[in-house]
Design an enzyme around this catalytic site. Structure first.
Site, PDB file in Angstrom:
ATOM      1  CG  HIS B  27      -1.907  -1.082   1.289  1.00 37.02           C
ATOM      2  ND1 HIS B  27      -1.467  -2.471   1.437  1.00 37.02           N
ATOM      3  CD2 HIS B  27      -3.079  -1.220   1.147  1.00 37.02           C
ATOM      4  CE1 HIS B  27      -2.508  -3.337   1.675  1.00 37.02           C
ATOM      5  NE2 HIS B  27      -3.527  -2.622   1.133  1.00 37.02           N
ATOM      6  N   PRO B 116      -6.306  -4.997  10.871  1.00 32.55           N
ATOM      7  CG  PRO B 116      -7.005  -6.987  11.860  1.00 32.55           C
ATOM      8  CD  PRO B 116      -5.790  -6.064  11.513  1.00 32.55           C
ATOM      9  N   GLY B 157     -10.521   4.846   7.504  1.00 30.09           N
ATOM     10  CA  GLY B 157     -11.079   3.485   7.601  1.00 30.09           C
ATOM     11  C   GLY B 157     -11.028   3.149   9.265  1.00 30.09           C
ATOM     12  CG  HIS B 261      -5.914   1.947  -0.249  1.00 33.24           C
ATOM     13  ND1 HIS B 261      -5.682   2.424   0.996  1.00 33.24           N
ATOM     14  CD2 HIS B 261      -6.246   0.488  -0.331  1.00 33.24           C
ATOM     15  CE1 HIS B 261      -5.985   1.308   1.707  1.00 33.24           C
ATOM     16  NE2 HIS B 261      -6.376   0.269   1.070  1.00 33.24           N
ATOM     17  CD  GLU B 408     -20.209  -5.816  24.436  1.00 30.11           C
ATOM     18  OE1 GLU B 408     -20.316  -5.099  23.575  1.00 30.11           O
ATOM     19  OE2 GLU B 408     -21.438  -5.641  25.245  1.00 30.11           O
ATOM     20  CG  HIS B 470     -28.940 -12.228  26.441  1.00 30.63           C
ATOM     21  ND1 HIS B 470     -29.523 -11.638  25.389  1.00 30.63           N
ATOM     22  CD2 HIS B 470     -28.362 -11.166  27.338  1.00 30.63           C
ATOM     23  CE1 HIS B 470     -29.571 -10.222  25.595  1.00 30.63           C
ATOM     24  NE2 HIS B 470     -28.761  -9.995  26.901  1.00 30.63           N
TER      25      HIS B 470
END
Lengths: 674, 674
Positions: B27, B116, B157, B261, B408, B470
């Site tokens: 990239h 990520p 991002g 990119h 979370e 749940h």
């Protein structure tokens, strides 16, 4: 406020508290705090048809804070929307219409399953998005076939979850002005005061995202709540957030504390609540004047459907072709793709399944005019862009390509909303490894059995240089193990066609997992793949050895067979392609036995993913050429070699498996002799 | 800007472009756009010790936009921070120090594995949080042992991912003023202009979250960038966001477009870049004046470590006890819990493992003074609150209980940051089903082998009335299949102790999965559980039947054995408890064979989770009493019964398995006769 309204709200509070108390389980805090919001919305704004939950142009109401289900059921009860007194009394019990959290399909008017926080907010964005897409397609001057609002009631928990920010940012970008989110701001979460963990200015954040923000400082003031909703409707460019300051557990001894959130008030607490509210009816009863009050309000609601039916009548007369298309879209059935010859014909050359997937998706975009969807900013890589179908946007609501941005979680939940709304067949896409970012929303697709199509490419160490952060390993088993989810990992163009044919058959959600790298086509692939697993390359008679594989590893299996047979001319080796374990499991026992005879114990599972997927097929005697470690950053071919995805390694594993079985057989016969 | 600086920045750009070009993969867009940011930060602010990556008080720099790794490696190269020319030339190849995305442990000064999107932003919040916690504990007037900044470079991002909002909201609430996030705002994402999907006002959103926001309108202006960083440091109450407007692919023919990119520029593109920048050095070479320039800058950096060493010296003299504690914390080793008797003694009464977990955690909070952590707003349910250890907050940084709010995903990534920082032993907690919300961050714990402890309670349909949203079903196999992750599902107090003992042994991340409901204690549990799987209840001689179970289903297995043996007095039945499959797999082949002899084919897996977990132990002949559908909302005992988790059903499955095996044996003997 009139006295009758005050009493009507007290009735909701008491019924909800009694419902939770009877179950001795549940969440009274939100229902007590937000009862006036529910009353104002249902009595003055919500356009539904109490006797017809499937009235298409109804307003959608999403209880994103799903733990407040007792409020929802109570509202449905008092407004005669299909929940009876007995249903309330069966709260949280087996086989009743009133499960602990609202579950789509169990209760009329429950538009989506909620409970995992933030999901409902994002679903609501999907509902509002669907409305604009369908309105753009079908509405005619003076004849609005599709014209409704989407309401969501959210708590602090929803507002803290990342998915709500992602969805809110998209709603602002898309200018979804018919989306109205009501924020039940009571300042309390389970661990205590929200200031402990949440000092953010939620109003300002929504302004930053392009929303209109309205404030109601007194959550008891139904006039103010209603006025805010009216103002929200008047904004024609922006979604609206209405921040309503409420008191959790209002009227109960635990009011204003975290203790009222998730535990019944106790019999004494309910008594104290009734006393505080001056409410005297027997448990689960409405006094006659309130029965009458609510009956009138409920009857009044029916007018919306009558109005719409008149619109439909005129529309049908004036635009018969469009009306027919509209009903076809609402029916929502995709055509039978197994019967579309062009999907099954592929040139005899290597191709990445992400590319064949892209070609198929483009063909389908012509065949299925209500197919809409997009990627989390990866459409050039996922090959999910539908050519000449336009880009959805604020000023281009007729566009069918959605740009979700880098927001996988909201993407999946919004796509759930599109599927739930009806009228559209939605898909979404990202890199396979990032299914991790949207797992809970995918799980909810499966729990609701929604026909959502997930297109996920770059499916293994075949990703190559991007390295282990981008190389899925455990994602196949993670998705296969979700009940009701079908996971397809095709090995070539025809198997990809089979995957789409099965995936779009309307039986719940499906994932199509594609490669980045080229794969060769096979002679034996085709509609057999619709069985999920099948014999791709057989031997005469019962096999001595079965090689089982999916996707890119089918090539390894086929080549390994050649190698093994060349070295052991007498050995009978079968190759089984397994593009979809779930479909295979749906076949008859006889069929499955014909593919994987239980007597054949020498089985090798070959898949560049976790071996957990294959235990039940490879068994205690089988071998695994799987991926139980993370990958690495390097060209893909090198990775396949070092991690053992070569015919040579498969042959070596096969040799070991056969030798062990032969040893075991001998020793068994030996001990039988003793 | 001085000419030498301009040239120095051009060198970074060209080296990064050459690095990507040589690999023919990667990239270039971000490195070209953000090179001046990198230069300004590294040359004027970043306090590291180029020769000593483990200098504890270094500033942490996180490249959250991990795809821009070529920028990072180039900066490390020119600043003499351990990346050589050869490393750059080995970009994205096997076994080099320069993988496609930055990987912790592979390259000096890579503080965390990124790629990520959004994870790095949240990790950075964790680093900054750790800094304040350690500073509060150890710093003395005039002697700041811990006093550093945390920088993160994020792209569009990262800013779109929900995790960054969650983490940003917490950073604002916590007032982490030494956190400085630089937003490389180039207006381009993979699908095109950010306006397609992202019209949000990122600055305003951060203001809403309590951040200081600074703007640099010209990304080439290193003076302005540096001045903004200086201003950021001056704010003593708020984290800072610096929005820098940059041009993606700056200087290349593809500048300002999405094309720059994620694909190499091509040889011609690199040539054009060099021409545009007036940069003439040979590939991968630095001209002598730049070698000198960077050597001076790099040498200058070393002063920070020297300064710190002086501080340490005084500190050690003045506060010897505190210094010893500090070094112990930095060493980071938890005590050997197998040797702590009180953890292994439990009253002989039924108890939920979430409760025993809570008791153990509280004991550990005394034993391990640097144990810190908390829950995503569920500590009363998860039982993770450490009594008398204080609540972390802006004005109470000495508190050890963290309140993550309902977030979370950020929680897990922030906890990764705490573990990466060093000095603390962190845990986090939520309902087990919501592991789905944080899957990718958990995966990164595993990829980095970080000693993060996940405490997850409410582990099955035992959740009861809250219903299927749940109730975890597929989460056990989803986590077990993550490489390097250890998943413990203990059946009683002693097994919970074993789980903690193994989990805190420092060998990577671990999950302790606890029940909501009470479980009985067993006589046979104890340190044997440290083997992951062991014989809990045996028979004389080789068993005819093995019942394998974990957690709450061990009770079902034990009772089923009694039932089966009562009905078949001659049958030899073994019960195996399997609290941790990963630990069991780490044992010797001999040990595993002693627990699960390969000749014994009649095996039943009993676990209220997906059967995918058990295929490799139950095999083709075994039986499964598992949970392959979603649950329902009802009292837990009813659910266990209707889904088959009863001794009676296990006995029925066992009967079937034994009958089938006996049939197969007969038919085999039969066919052998032919």
């Amino acid at each position: 406020m009139e006295k009758i309204e005050r009493q009507a709200i007290s009735a909701i509070r008491v019924l909800a508290a009694e419902t939770v108390q009877k179950a001795n389980s549940g969440h009274p805090g939100l229902p007590l705090g937000a009862a006036p919001v529910g009353y104002a919305l249902f009595s003055k704004h919500l356009r539904v048809s109490p006797k017809n939950p499937s009235f298409f142009n109804r307003d959608r109401f999403v209880l994103s804070a799903g733990h407040g289900s007792a409020l929802l059921y109570t509202l449905f009860h008092v407004f005669n929307m299909g929940v009876t007194k007995e249903d309330l009394m069966g709260f949280r019990q087996l086989k009743t219409r009133t499960p602990g959290h609202p579950e789509y399909g169990h209760t009329p008017f429950v538009e989506t399953t909620t409970g995992p926080l933030g999901q409902g907010y994002a679903n609501a964005v999907g509902f509002a998005l669907a409305e604009t897409m369908l309105a753009a397609k079908f509405n005619k001057p003076g004849l609005d076939l599709v014209d409704h609002y989407t309401y969501a009631l959210c708590g602090d928990g929803c507002m803290q979850e990342g998915i709500s920010y992602e969805a809110g940012s998209l709603a602002g970008t898309w200018g979804l002005n018919k989306l109205i989110v009501i924020y039940d701001s009571n300042g309390i979460t389970i661990e205590g005061d929200t200031d402990l963990a949440f000092t953010e200015d939620v109003a300002k954040r929504h302004e930053a995202m392009g929303w209109q923000v309205l404030n109601v400082d007194d959550g008891e003031d139904t006039e103010a709540i209603s006025a805010a909703i009216t103002l929200a409707k008047k904004d024609l460019n922006r979604p609206s957030l209405i921040v309503v300051r409420t008191v959790i557990g209002y009227g109960s001894p635990k009011a204003g504390t975290a203790d009222s959130h998730g535990a019944p008030l106790g019999e004494d607490g309910v008594k104290a609540l009734k006393k505080a509210l001056g409410y005297t009816a027997k448990p689960f009863e409405l006094p006659p004047d309130l029965v009458k009050h609510y009956a009138e309000l409920s009857a009044d609601m029916a007018k919306y459907e009558n109005e719409w039916n008149r619109t439909v009548k005129s529309y049908k007369t004036k635009y018969p072709a469009e009306y027919e298309e509209f009903t076809a879209w609402v029916r929502g059935k995709a055509p039978e793709l197994a019967d579309v010859p062009e999907l099954w014909k592929w040139p005899d050359k290597p191709e990445a399944t992400r590319n064949t997937s892209g070609v198929i998706l483009n063909k389908l975009s012509d065949l299925i005019p209500n197919l809409v969807g997009g990627s989390a900013d990866l459409s050039p890589s996922n090959k999910t862009y539908m050519k000449d179908k336009g880009d959805y946007g604020w000023q281009t609501p007729e566009g069918r390509n959605l740009h979700f941005g880098v927001r996988e979680h909201a993407m999946a939940a919004i796509t759930n909303g599109l599927a739930l709304h009806g009228g559209l067949i939605p898909f979404c896409a990202t890199f396979f490894v990032f299914s991790d970012y949207m797992k809970n929303a995918m799980r909810l697709s499966a729990l609701m059995r929604l026909p959502v199509l997930y297109v996920m490419t770059h499916d293994s160490i075949g990703v190559g240089e991007d390295g282990p952060t981008h190389q899925p390993v455990e994602q196949l088993v993670a998705l296969r193990s979700i009940p009701n989810m079908r996971v397809f990992r095709p090995c070539d163009g025809r198997e990809t066609a089979a995957a789409y044919a099965a995936a779009l058959s309307g039986k719940g959600p499906a994932c199509i997992i594609g490669t980045r790298q080229n794969l060769p086509p096979y002679k034996g692939t085709g509609k057999d793949a619709l069985a999920g697993g099948y014999i791709l390359d057989d031997c005469a008679d019962v096999p001595n050895l079965i090689l089982m594989a999916s996707g890119s590893e089918v090539e390894v299996a086929v080549k390994a067979k050649q190698l093994i047979v060349a070295a052991n001319p007498g050995l009978r080796v079968r190759v089984v392609s397994m593009p979809c374990m779930e479909l295979f499991e749906e076949q008859t026992q006889k069929y499955r036995e014909s593919v994987l005879p239980s007597g054949v114990r020498a089985r090798i599972a070959i898949e560049a993913g976790s071996s957990y997927s294959w235990g039940k097929y490879a068994g205690l005697d089988g071998g695994y050429v799987c991926m139980d470690t993370f990958g690495a950053s390097a060209p893909a071919e090198q990775l396949f070699t070092i991690y053992g995805f070569t015919p040579e390694n498969v042959a070596a594993v096969a040799k070991k498996v056969l030798r062990n079985l032969s040893k075991a057989e001998k020793s068994e016969n030996g001990s039988a002799d003793v």
